[in-house]
Design an enzyme around this catalytic site. Structure first.
Site, PDB file in Angstrom:
ATOM      1  N   SER A   1      43.794  70.085  72.010  1.00 12.26           N
ATOM      2  CA  SER A   1      42.568  69.678  73.290  1.00 12.26           C
ATOM      3  C   SER A   1      42.981  68.363  73.955  1.00 12.26           C
ATOM      4  O   SER A   1      43.893  68.408  74.884  1.00 12.26           O
ATOM      5  CB  SER A   1      41.341  70.068  72.637  1.00 12.26           C
ATOM      6  OG  SER A   1      40.331  69.860  73.545  1.00 12.26           O
ATOM      7  N   HIS A   2      42.138  67.407  73.688  1.00  8.97           N
ATOM      8  CA  HIS A   2      42.063  66.210  74.589  1.00  8.97           C
ATOM      9  C   HIS A   2      42.920  65.105  73.881  1.00  8.97           C
ATOM     10  O   HIS A   2      43.558  64.260  74.403  1.00  8.97           O
ATOM     11  CB  HIS A   2      41.018  65.436  74.801  1.00  8.97           C
ATOM     12  CG  HIS A   2      40.261  65.088  73.583  1.00  8.97           C
ATOM     13  ND1 HIS A   2      39.704  66.081  72.640  1.00  8.97           N
ATOM     14  CD2 HIS A   2      39.986  64.072  73.128  1.00  8.97           C
ATOM     15  CE1 HIS A   2      39.150  65.306  71.578  1.00  8.97           C
ATOM     16  NE2 HIS A   2      39.345  64.311  71.912  1.00  8.97           N
TER      17      HIS A   2
ATOM     18  N   ASP B   1      40.186  69.045  80.502  1.00  6.28           N
ATOM     19  CA  ASP B   1      41.210  68.453  79.213  1.00  6.28           C
ATOM     20  C   ASP B   1      42.425  69.310  79.252  1.00  6.28           C
ATOM     21  O   ASP B   1      42.622  70.409  79.887  1.00  6.28           O
ATOM     22  CB  ASP B   1      40.405  68.197  78.273  1.00  6.28           C
ATOM     23  CG  ASP B   1      39.871  69.344  77.448  1.00  6.28           C
ATOM     24  OD1 ASP B   1      39.622  70.637  78.286  1.00  6.28           O
ATOM     25  OD2 ASP B   1      39.689  69.418  76.219  1.00  6.28           O
TER      26      ASP B   1
ATOM     27  N   ASP C   1      43.021  71.747  77.239  1.00  4.33           N
ATOM     28  CA  ASP C   1      42.856  73.176  76.840  1.00  4.33           C
ATOM     29  C   ASP C   1      41.582  73.827  77.909  1.00  4.33           C
ATOM     30  O   ASP C   1      41.320  75.098  77.580  1.00  4.33           O
ATOM     31  CB  ASP C   1      42.604  73.475  75.281  1.00  4.33           C
ATOM     32  CG  ASP C   1      41.275  73.118  74.897  1.00  4.33           C
ATOM     33  OD1 ASP C   1      40.789  71.889  75.526  1.00  4.33           O
ATOM     34  OD2 ASP C   1      40.510  73.578  74.121  1.00  4.33           O
TER      35      ASP C   1
ATOM     36  N   ASP D   1      38.604  73.446  78.444  1.00  2.00           N
ATOM     37  CA  ASP D   1      37.113  73.633  77.940  1.00  2.00           C
ATOM     38  C   ASP D   1      36.279  72.375  78.406  1.00  2.00           C
ATOM     39  O   ASP D   1      34.995  72.705  78.434  1.00  2.00           O
ATOM     40  CB  ASP D   1      37.004  74.284  76.623  1.00  2.00           C
ATOM     41  CG  ASP D   1      37.616  73.000  75.557  1.00  2.00           C
ATOM     42  OD1 ASP D   1      38.080  71.963  76.012  1.00  2.00           O
ATOM     43  OD2 ASP D   1      37.450  72.995  74.411  1.00  2.00           O
ATOM     44  N   ARG D   2      36.907  71.292  78.802  1.00  5.36           N
ATOM     45  CA  ARG D   2      35.834  70.155  79.195  1.00  5.36           C
ATOM     46  C   ARG D   2      35.957  70.104  80.432  1.00  5.36           C
ATOM     47  O   ARG D   2      36.690  70.596  81.094  1.00  5.36           O
ATOM     48  CB  ARG D   2      36.456  68.755  78.652  1.00  5.36           C
ATOM     49  CG  ARG D   2      36.326  68.814  77.077  1.00  5.36           C
ATOM     50  CD  ARG D   2      36.724  67.371  76.534  1.00  5.36           C
ATOM     51  NE  ARG D   2      36.624  67.626  75.106  1.00  5.36           N
ATOM     52  CZ  ARG D   2      36.693  66.405  74.483  1.00  5.36           C
ATOM     53  NH1 ARG D   2      36.494  65.197  74.914  1.00  5.36           N
ATOM     54  NH2 ARG D   2      36.469  66.474  72.941  1.00  5.36           N
TER      55      ARG D   2
ATOM     56  N   GLU E   1      27.848  65.820  74.609  1.00  3.46           N
ATOM     57  CA  GLU E   1      27.970  64.647  75.599  1.00  3.46           C
ATOM     58  C   GLU E   1      29.421  64.240  75.683  1.00  3.46           C
ATOM     59  O   GLU E   1      29.730  63.594  76.554  1.00  3.46           O
ATOM     60  CB  GLU E   1      27.433  63.538  74.774  1.00  3.46           C
ATOM     61  CG  GLU E   1      27.861  63.209  73.212  1.00  3.46           C
ATOM     62  CD  GLU E   1      29.549  63.048  73.194  1.00  3.46           C
ATOM     63  OE1 GLU E   1      29.692  62.109  73.864  1.00  3.46           O
ATOM     64  OE2 GLU E   1      30.078  63.573  72.323  1.00  3.46           O
ATOM     65  N   SER E   2      30.439  65.246  75.171  1.00  3.96           N
ATOM     66  CA  SER E   2      31.860  65.082  75.330  1.00  3.96           C
ATOM     67  C   SER E   2      32.274  65.963  76.625  1.00  3.96           C
ATOM     68  O   SER E   2      33.357  66.318  76.324  1.00  3.96           O
ATOM     69  CB  SER E   2      32.380  65.251  73.939  1.00  3.96           C
ATOM     70  OG  SER E   2      32.073  66.631  73.597  1.00  3.96           O
TER      71      SER E   2
ATOM     72  N   LYS F   1      32.925  76.334  75.381  1.00  2.00           N
ATOM     73  CA  LYS F   1      32.664  75.390  76.560  1.00  2.00           C
ATOM     74  C   LYS F   1      33.703  75.829  77.547  1.00  2.00           C
ATOM     75  O   LYS F   1      34.829  76.125  77.242  1.00  2.00           O
ATOM     76  CB  LYS F   1      32.408  74.109  76.238  1.00  2.00           C
ATOM     77  CG  LYS F   1      33.608  73.360  75.661  1.00  2.00           C
ATOM     78  CD  LYS F   1      33.472  71.988  75.111  1.00  2.00           C
ATOM     79  CE  LYS F   1      34.518  71.328  74.524  1.00  2.00           C
ATOM     80  NZ  LYS F   1      34.698  71.160  72.924  1.00  2.00           N
TER      81      LYS F   1
ATOM     82  N   ARG G   1      32.026  56.953  66.289  1.00  2.43           N
ATOM     83  CA  ARG G   1      31.491  57.214  67.589  1.00  2.43           C
ATOM     84  C   ARG G   1      30.013  56.596  67.672  1.00  2.43           C
ATOM     85  O   ARG G   1      29.086  56.865  66.670  1.00  2.43           O
ATOM     86  CB  ARG G   1      31.376  58.470  68.139  1.00  2.43           C
ATOM     87  CG  ARG G   1      32.712  59.217  68.068  1.00  2.43           C
ATOM     88  CD  ARG G   1      32.743  60.471  69.055  1.00  2.43           C
ATOM     89  NE  ARG G   1      33.785  61.430  68.764  1.00  2.43           N
ATOM     90  CZ  ARG G   1      35.032  60.954  69.257  1.00  2.43           C
ATOM     91  NH1 ARG G   1      35.130  59.799  69.848  1.00  2.43           N
ATOM     92  NH2 ARG G   1      36.035  61.866  69.163  1.00  2.43           N
TER      93      ARG G   1
HETATM   94  C1  VG1 Z   1      35.021  65.949  69.860  1.00  2.17           C
HETATM   95  C2  VG1 Z   1      33.563  65.923  70.603  1.00  2.17           C
HETATM   96  C3  VG1 Z   1      32.797  67.022  70.493  1.00  2.17           C
HETATM   97  C4  VG1 Z   1      33.649  68.266  70.928  1.00  2.17           C
HETATM   98  C5  VG1 Z   1      35.160  68.388  69.927  1.00  2.17           C
HETATM   99  C6  VG1 Z   1      35.932  69.684  70.482  1.00  2.17           C
HETATM  100  O1  VG1 Z   1      34.679  65.997  68.422  1.00  2.17           O
HETATM  101  O2  VG1 Z   1      32.599  64.874  70.133  1.00  2.17           O
HETATM  102  O3  VG1 Z   1      31.800  67.219  71.371  1.00  2.17           O
HETATM  103  O4  VG1 Z   1      33.041  69.553  70.195  1.00  2.17           O
HETATM  104  O5  VG1 Z   1      35.441  67.096  70.123  1.00  2.17           O
HETATM  105  O6  VG1 Z   1      36.280  69.353  71.648  1.00  2.17           O
HETATM  106  P1  VG1 Z   1      34.494  64.775  67.566  1.00  2.17           P
HETATM  107  O7  VG1 Z   1      34.211  65.188  66.232  1.00  2.17           O
HETATM  108  O8  VG1 Z   1      35.786  64.041  67.513  1.00  2.17           O
HETATM  109  O9  VG1 Z   1      33.419  63.951  67.956  1.00  2.17           O
HETATM  110  V1  VG1 Z   1      37.909  69.873  72.375  1.00  2.17           V
HETATM  111  O10 VG1 Z   1      37.693  69.928  74.132  1.00  2.17           O
HETATM  112  O11 VG1 Z   1      38.639  68.459  71.979  1.00  2.17           O
HETATM  113  O12 VG1 Z   1      38.311  71.201  71.611  1.00  2.17           O
HETATM  114 CO    CO Z   2      39.046  70.777  74.856  1.00  2.00          CO
END
Ligand code: VG1
Ligand code: CO
Length: 544
Positions: A113-114, A277, A279, A281-282, A365-366, A377, A497
């Protein structure tokens, strides 16, 4: 073609986090590591006869090799068909859409992802089930248990798979089908929106920019905004997926969006800008001189949902947000009489509510927002929501936000991350916070009153699944809130966080700088948890 049984020793660190398993690329690409996790998935959620698996990746280093490994292992483990995006590319929302459209048994998403990519970055695997949604907590636990006991994985010998050739390849044990990764996804989105109105907006002088961050949304954004909706070429920036995303994490944060930020905060901003991001989804939404806070974006979409064909007419619909997400959505739900739910962090918790029809719209929120069209998402979906709402209302991003705050009030919001922590230090910090009473916390911060403190727990109203220790929440001062949580998406160490919120009602001062408004809360949050003394950090390492 023969099925091979390859011996491995069990790995003891394959417990999925908030969204799949993420590890340094060098760890994931070491012999047997990826194979162990995949074998555990196929054994924990065995496919019925004739089942299909969707496979996609975000284009990061190792994702193409991993796609072929996944395909071979899936066929050796009883899948009849593996559907892969051309070049091994498919965004997370597109995988979810394709699982649903093709009635597939599951999907494997090869992405962290990110998180940064490349040989020195991270790699990851997410597993989604037949609903199109992320594996539940229980299934994640079952996968983890299997990884602790595996002694072999199964795969298929035979000629190389051509990931670039659209069409079917017969591997004897089953079929590999290479598809255009955008086709089904765009067909899923189109009926949800007023495409003619958006096309008229984009051709009528409204200026829009999309930054794909050299990640998977590039091909989708070119096809959607430029080819289908008629936005001028050049609308999509950094639209070619690169194995290292050009050297920056594909994380929609201003720090990683230098050119877009310079344009939007410079003398000649466009009317709307957005980024996604790794993948896909954001989503980040920007207007001239401003970033729309994700909690506000979700609330604005909810308040204006009736302008979207997907939501026009029909009865009331339910909405949800994750616990640390701002309460802007709650205000809309209350004013409009929408059923409201609060879930732990991670999209898997929304899935059962979406499946049951309990909610239709949800977000985090992310920078994650989505609806019941899929079970993930969806970055481009959120951008289309904004384009459609702006087209229907004939207003600007700034005016739309201003009107929203004037009606519902404003939830000033910030997430402060303290990254690179020692896991034991972070664990003790959370445990000590959990043991604190409200009066003890209050005594630690003389400038603000702490009204209550609690640990976030959840029970799914549909299937009864439960989760505890999802974060620690304090009500502070006059309508303020601090939430602490440990990240579950890192690949090493720990990140704390700290989520800060302050509400100002309609008619109260609504256009202040969030950093100023939230500064007292940040100071209190650091003092109460003893962050500087415990971690050596005098302030957050990232703020979003
Ligand atoms: C983070 C975000 C969360 C999101 C997750 C996956 O998780 O806070 O809201 O669902 O990433 O998103 P964490 O546990 O690091 O706070 V993605 O787009 O990275 O799959
Ligand atoms: Co993502």
């Amino acid at each position: 073609m023969t099925i091979l049984r390859c011996p491995i020793s069990p790995f003891d660190d394959q417990k999925p986090g908030t969204s799949g398993l993420r590890r340094p690329t060098r760890v994931f690409s070491a012999p047997g590591y990826l194979e162990s996790f995949l074998q555990a998935i196929f054994e924990a959620d065995p496919p019925p006869p004739g089942a299909a698996l969707v496979v996609g990746g975000d284009g990061r280093y190792f994702a193409d090799k991993a796609a072929e490994t996944t395909a071979r292992m899936a066929l050796a483990n009883g899948y009849a068909r593996v559907i892969i995006g051309r070049g091994g590319l498919m965004s997370t929302p597109a995988v979810s859409a394709l699982i649903r459209r093709r009635g597939a048994w599951g999907g494997v998403i090869l992405s962290a992802s990110h998180n940064a990519g490349g040989v020195d970055g991270d790699f990851g695997v997410k597993y989604n089930t037949a609903s199109g949604g992320p594996a539940s907590q229980d299934l994640g636990d079952a996968i983890h248990r299997r990884t602790l006991a595996l002694t072999e994985y199964r795969t298929l010998s035979g000629p190389a798979v051509d990931l670039d050739r659209i069409g079917e390849q017969d591997l004897g044990a089953g079929t590999i089908e290479i598809v255009d990764p955008t086709t089904d996804y765009l067909a899923t989105l189109e009926p949800l929106f007023d495409f003619p109105a958006i096309a008229a907006l984009l051709k009528g002088g409204f200026r829009f920019r999309f930054d794909a961050m050299n990640a998977v949304t590039g091909p989708y954004a070119h096809a959607l905004f430029e080819d289908r909706l008629g936005a001028p070429p050049g609308t999509v920036m950094r639209g070619r997926p690169l194995p290292d995303f050009g050297g920056e994490p594909p994380d929609p944060h201003l720090d990683h969006l230098a050119a877009l930020a310079a344009e939007m905060f410079g003398p000649e901003p466009v009317d709307l800008a957005a980024a996604s991001d790794g993948d896909g989804d954001r989503n980040m939404i920007l207007g001239p001189g401003l970033v729309v806070s994700p909690g506000d974006s979700l609330a604005v979409i909810a308040a204006n949902a009736r302008l979207l064909p997907a939501f026009e007419g029909g009865g009331s619909f339910g909405v949800a947000r994750s616990m640390p997400t701002s309460r802007a959505l709650d205000r809309v739900a209350e004013a409009l009489g929408l059923d409201f739910h609060e879930t732990p962090t991670g999209w898997k918790w929304f899935s059962s509510l979406l499946d049951a029809g309990t909610i239709r719209l949800c977000g985090e929120e992310s920078f994650g927002t989505g609806s019941d069209h899929i079970r993930e998402k969806d970055g481009l979906w959120a951008v289309l929501c904004w384009l459609n709402i702006l087209a229907a209302r004939g207003t600007s991003v700034g005016e739309l936000l201003g009107d929203h705050w004037a009606r519902f009030g404003r939830d000033y919001y910030q997430r402060c991350d303290f990254e690179g922590l020692d896991a034991d230090v972070a664990g003790r910090l959370m445990a000590d916070l959990g043991a604190l009473s409200a009066s003890e916390a209050d005594a630690l911060c003389p400038d603000l009153t702490v009204g209550s403190i609690d640990s976030l727990a959840y029970r799914d109203p549909v299937n009864g699944a439960s989760a505890t220790d999802q974060g620690i929440r304090l009500s502070v001062g006059d309508r303020g809130r601090i939430t602490y949580r440990l990240s579950g998406t890192g690949s090493a160490g720990a990140a704390l966080r700290v989520y800060l919120e302050q509400y100002a009602g309609p008619g109260e001062a609504l256009h202040h700088d969030p950093r100023q408004v939230l500064a007292p809360l940040l100071a209190a949050a650091q003092t109460i948890a003893g962050i500087p003394a415990r971690t050596g950090l005098s302030g957050p390492t990232a703020i979003s």
